[in-house]
Design a protein around this motif. Structure first.
Motif, PDB file in Angstrom:
ATOM      1  N   ASP A  86     -12.555 -69.943  23.861  1.00 21.23           N
ATOM      2  CA  ASP A  86     -13.458 -69.956  25.008  1.00 21.23           C
ATOM      3  C   ASP A  86     -13.019 -68.852  25.952  1.00 21.23           C
ATOM      4  O   ASP A  86     -12.263 -67.960  25.556  1.00 21.23           O
ATOM      5  CB  ASP A  86     -13.503 -71.330  25.691  1.00 21.23           C
ATOM      6  CG  ASP A  86     -12.118 -71.840  26.072  1.00 21.23           C
ATOM      7  OD1 ASP A  86     -11.257 -71.009  26.428  1.00 21.23           O
ATOM      8  OD2 ASP A  86     -11.879 -73.061  25.995  1.00 21.23           O
ATOM      9  N   SER A  87     -13.439 -68.879  27.164  1.00 14.04           N
ATOM     10  CA  SER A  87     -13.197 -67.751  28.066  1.00 14.04           C
ATOM     11  C   SER A  87     -11.981 -67.946  28.958  1.00 14.04           C
ATOM     12  O   SER A  87     -11.846 -67.273  29.976  1.00 14.04           O
ATOM     13  CB  SER A  87     -14.427 -67.513  28.952  1.00 14.04           C
ATOM     14  OG  SER A  87     -14.715 -68.678  29.704  1.00 14.04           O
ATOM     15  N   ARG A  88     -11.070 -68.845  28.580  1.00 13.14           N
ATOM     16  CA  ARG A  88      -9.865 -68.967  29.383  1.00 13.14           C
ATOM     17  C   ARG A  88      -8.694 -69.368  28.499  1.00 13.14           C
ATOM     18  O   ARG A  88      -8.854 -69.931  27.415  1.00 13.14           O
ATOM     19  CB  ARG A  88     -10.033 -69.975  30.515  1.00 13.14           C
ATOM     20  CG  ARG A  88     -10.179 -71.422  30.100  1.00 13.14           C
ATOM     21  CD  ARG A  88     -10.260 -72.286  31.341  1.00 13.14           C
ATOM     22  NE  ARG A  88     -10.191 -73.713  31.030  1.00 13.14           N
ATOM     23  CZ  ARG A  88     -10.044 -74.669  31.938  1.00 13.14           C
ATOM     24  NH1 ARG A  88      -9.973 -74.338  33.226  1.00 13.14           N
ATOM     25  NH2 ARG A  88      -9.971 -75.927  31.590  1.00 13.14           N
ATOM     26  N   ASN A 106      -8.712 -66.897  33.387  1.00  9.93           N
ATOM     27  CA  ASN A 106     -10.103 -66.739  32.971  1.00  9.93           C
ATOM     28  C   ASN A 106     -10.382 -65.282  32.607  1.00  9.93           C
ATOM     29  O   ASN A 106      -9.838 -64.358  33.218  1.00  9.93           O
ATOM     30  CB  ASN A 106     -11.045 -67.181  34.099  1.00  9.93           C
ATOM     31  CG  ASN A 106     -10.919 -68.660  34.394  1.00  9.93           C
ATOM     32  OD1 ASN A 106     -11.393 -69.500  33.638  1.00  9.93           O
ATOM     33  ND2 ASN A 106     -10.241 -68.978  35.498  1.00  9.93           N
ATOM     34  N   ILE A 107     -11.252 -65.105  31.634  1.00 12.80           N
ATOM     35  CA  ILE A 107     -11.541 -63.774  31.094  1.00 12.80           C
ATOM     36  C   ILE A 107     -13.015 -63.465  31.282  1.00 12.80           C
ATOM     37  O   ILE A 107     -13.883 -64.319  31.032  1.00 12.80           O
ATOM     38  CB  ILE A 107     -11.157 -63.708  29.607  1.00 12.80           C
ATOM     39  CG1 ILE A 107      -9.668 -64.015  29.445  1.00 12.80           C
ATOM     40  CG2 ILE A 107     -11.500 -62.347  29.008  1.00 12.80           C
ATOM     41  CD1 ILE A 107      -9.238 -64.246  28.033  1.00 12.80           C
ATOM     42  N   SER A 108     -13.304 -62.259  31.725  1.00  8.84           N
ATOM     43  CA  SER A 108     -14.698 -61.864  31.932  1.00  8.84           C
ATOM     44  C   SER A 108     -15.480 -62.024  30.640  1.00  8.84           C
ATOM     45  O   SER A 108     -14.958 -61.849  29.535  1.00  8.84           O
ATOM     46  CB  SER A 108     -14.758 -60.407  32.399  1.00  8.84           C
ATOM     47  OG  SER A 108     -14.129 -59.556  31.456  1.00  8.84           O
ATOM     48  N   GLU A 109     -16.761 -62.361  30.757  1.00  7.59           N
ATOM     49  CA  GLU A 109     -17.566 -62.693  29.593  1.00  7.59           C
ATOM     50  C   GLU A 109     -18.269 -61.494  28.979  1.00  7.59           C
ATOM     51  O   GLU A 109     -19.041 -61.638  28.039  1.00  7.59           O
ATOM     52  CB  GLU A 109     -18.604 -63.752  29.981  1.00  7.59           C
ATOM     53  CG  GLU A 109     -17.964 -65.069  30.423  1.00  7.59           C
ATOM     54  CD  GLU A 109     -19.003 -66.116  30.791  1.00  7.59           C
ATOM     55  OE1 GLU A 109     -20.197 -65.783  30.724  1.00  7.59           O
ATOM     56  OE2 GLU A 109     -18.603 -67.244  31.121  1.00  7.59           O
TER      57      GLU A 109
END
Length: 544
Positions: A507-509, A478-481
């Motif tokens: 998306d964020s992952r 997962n990646i910080s938004e």
């Protein structure tokens, strides 16, 4: 030596020194005129002519002129009756050849007995496959992105074929997956990064037969060794008859546009496709100045012949001079298409064909050109994107082996600068995922850009505000938004710096479950049309 002067004048208001002349010079080729490309690794373009048992090379001398060499080869099972491609697929620093014939494909591997002379090729090893291939356009490109050059060949009457390199210059034959129309119609392949995601895609110009057989195709590189055909989604699918296309950034907005030249007008007119930068293309030939261009031919290529900073198109004995805004000025009585390159190292593009060189006499415009040397990538950097930044803006080139339809042209990246007297920076996006930035390079010179010698490495972009979790991870990362990037492109490198994953971050992952256990780097780049160093972020993570 008798010289005939071809004179043609570009009448475009506001462009200084626009007059271009070509001097016609006999070159004395004895065989099939097929290419201008550096054969011996000195980064100077040589002239090559090929027969079934000879490769004739006119080596360009440092300081001017040529040294002729006629190198006997094993008799080729198939001569390049349809196309010639060139690239150093065994990594020995010498350029090898692919002969595309009407019955099959022959590879000629250049060899050196280490005699120490300045023109080191003293023989070729011949390798012809037993498979039936009705070859059209052929290319060298790293299809599976393992750092080694593979080969691709358009098949006229069956699905396309390609040859995967085992890393030692040995090929495995494959058919299908990159253009599968059962009865072929595949004519002109060109490998181009159309979507600016820093991996190379492939467009195929198609011709002949029923409407579906003539539909042009775009095969998007998915970043994992697979490709998806999306021509219709992009607006590039068209059942015109065409043998080749010419891809360049005709409006200098940072992405590749396309000229798709019709080979006959009874099944559709030429198309000038503007890249909208959003995953679509629009035909903008209306209003471009090319509506009246009714000449047709199988060859279409693009270079900046007058070095004004705007790419031009050469087609059917005419140069279509680009004005930098998707409009063009037609000038007839130009050299017909052939192999293109700089055969006298003066920074202006010359032409070879039919036993003659057409030497570009040049003008006062400035220029710069580059030879790419891969390290983790293939040795000639084929598939790399080169971008320069000047006071007038950015220009881009992709390093390609095999453009137009039948001939082979220079692997050097040539840029006209017009009256700009400096290049602020040069950025190279290598097939390996490495990004190099070079600065303070003098104009009106050739420069050799070696992978890894630039000022930007993976560790240079490690930041604290790119948060990855869980870290270590087993399946998803997962990646910080709060990265504040627009549709970023991600690349995962292993601990040795090899690219192992690549794609757009939708998306964020990211699913990293397929990775082996170990330590990795994740790099994010903003999806912009020009590199901004503040928009590159890298962080380490561990897969368990």
């Amino acid at each position: 030596m008798k010289k005939n002067l071809l004179l043609f004048t570009l009448l475009v208001a506001g462009i200084a020194n626009a007059q271009i002349t070509f001097t016609t010079q006999s070159i004395g080729t004895n065989h099939s005129d097929r290419g201008i490309v550096d054969m011996n690794g000195d980064h100077l373009d040589d002239v090559i002519s090929v027969s079934a048992n000879t490769v004739q090379i006119f080596y360009q001398n440092d300081g001017g002129g040529f040294t002729e060499a006629n190198i006997s080869t094993p008799t080729a099972d198939y001569t390049p009756s349809w196309s010639l491609a060139a690239g150093d697929y065994d990594g020995n620093g010498l350029t090898d050849l692919l002969y595309g014939g009407g019955q099959g494909v022959t590879f000629m591997k250049a060899m050196d007995s280490n005699t120490g002379d300045s023109n080191p090729i003293d023989g070729f090893i011949e390798d012809s496959g037993s498979e039936y291939v009705f070859s059209q356009r052929s290319n060298f490109i790293d299809i599976n992105n393992d750092g080694h050059l593979d080969a691709f060949v358009c098949h006229d009457v069956e699905p396309n074929v390609y040859y995967i390199n085992d890393g030692n210059g040995n090929f495995t034959f494959n058919q299908g997956g990159l253009g599968d129309y059962s009865s072929g119609g595949h004519y002109g392949s060109v490998w181009v990064d159309f979507d600016n995601d820093r991996d190379i895609d492939m467009f195929i110009a198609k011709c002949g037969g029923e409407s579906a057989r003539r539909d042009n195709e775009m095969h998007r590189n998915n970043g994992d060794g697979t490709y998806t055909e999306i021509g219709a989604d992009l607006g590039l699918e068209d059942d015109m008859s065409t043998w080749s296309s010419a891809w360049a950034d005709y409006d200098n907005d940072g992405d590749m546009d396309a000229w798709v030249g019709a080979s006959t007008l009874d099944q559709g007119f030429h198309r000038l496709m503007r890249n909208n930068g959003n995953g679509t293309f629009t035909d903008v030939i209306t209003g471009s100045g090319l509506e009246s261009f009714i000449n047709t031919n199988i060859e279409n290529q693009t270079y900046d012949f007058d070095n004004d900073g705007h790419t031009d198109i050469i087609s059917s004995g005419s140069i279509l001079y680009g004005n930098g805004d998707m409009t063009f000025t037609i000038q007839g009585d130009a050299p017909y298409n052939g192999g293109f390159g700089d055969v006298n190292n003066d920074g202006f593009i010359d032409v070879m064909g039919f036993g003659f060189l057409r030497i570009n006499d040049g003008n006062s415009n400035n220029w710069i050109k580059f030879a790419t040397e891969g390290v983790e990538s293939n040795s000639q950097g084929i598939g790399a994107r080169v971008e320069i930044l000047t006071a007038s803006g950015a220009q881009i080139r992709d390093v390609r082996s095999g453009e137009g339809f039948g001939n082979m042209s220079s692997l050097n990246s040539h840029f006209g600068l017009g009256t700009d007297d400096a290049v602020e920076s040069v950025t190279v996006y290598w097939p390996s995922g490495t990004i190099d930035i070079f600065e303070d390079l003098d104009i009106n010179q050739m420069h050799v850009l070696q992978e890894g010698d630039g000022v930007l490495g993976i560790n240079d972009a490690i930041v604290a505000n790119l948060i990855l979790y869980p870290n270590p991870t087993t399946d998803f990362l997962n990646i910080s938004e709060d990265i504040n990037f627009d549709e970023p492109i991600y690349t995962v490198f292993d601990a040795a710096g090899r690219r192992v994953m690549h794609g757009r971050l939708n998306d964020s992952r990211i699913d990293v479950s397929s990775l082996a256990n170990g330590n990795y780097f994740l790099r994010l780049i903003n999806n912009s049309r020009r590199l901004d160093r503040s928009k590159i972020k890298t962080q380490k993570f561990t897969k368990r």
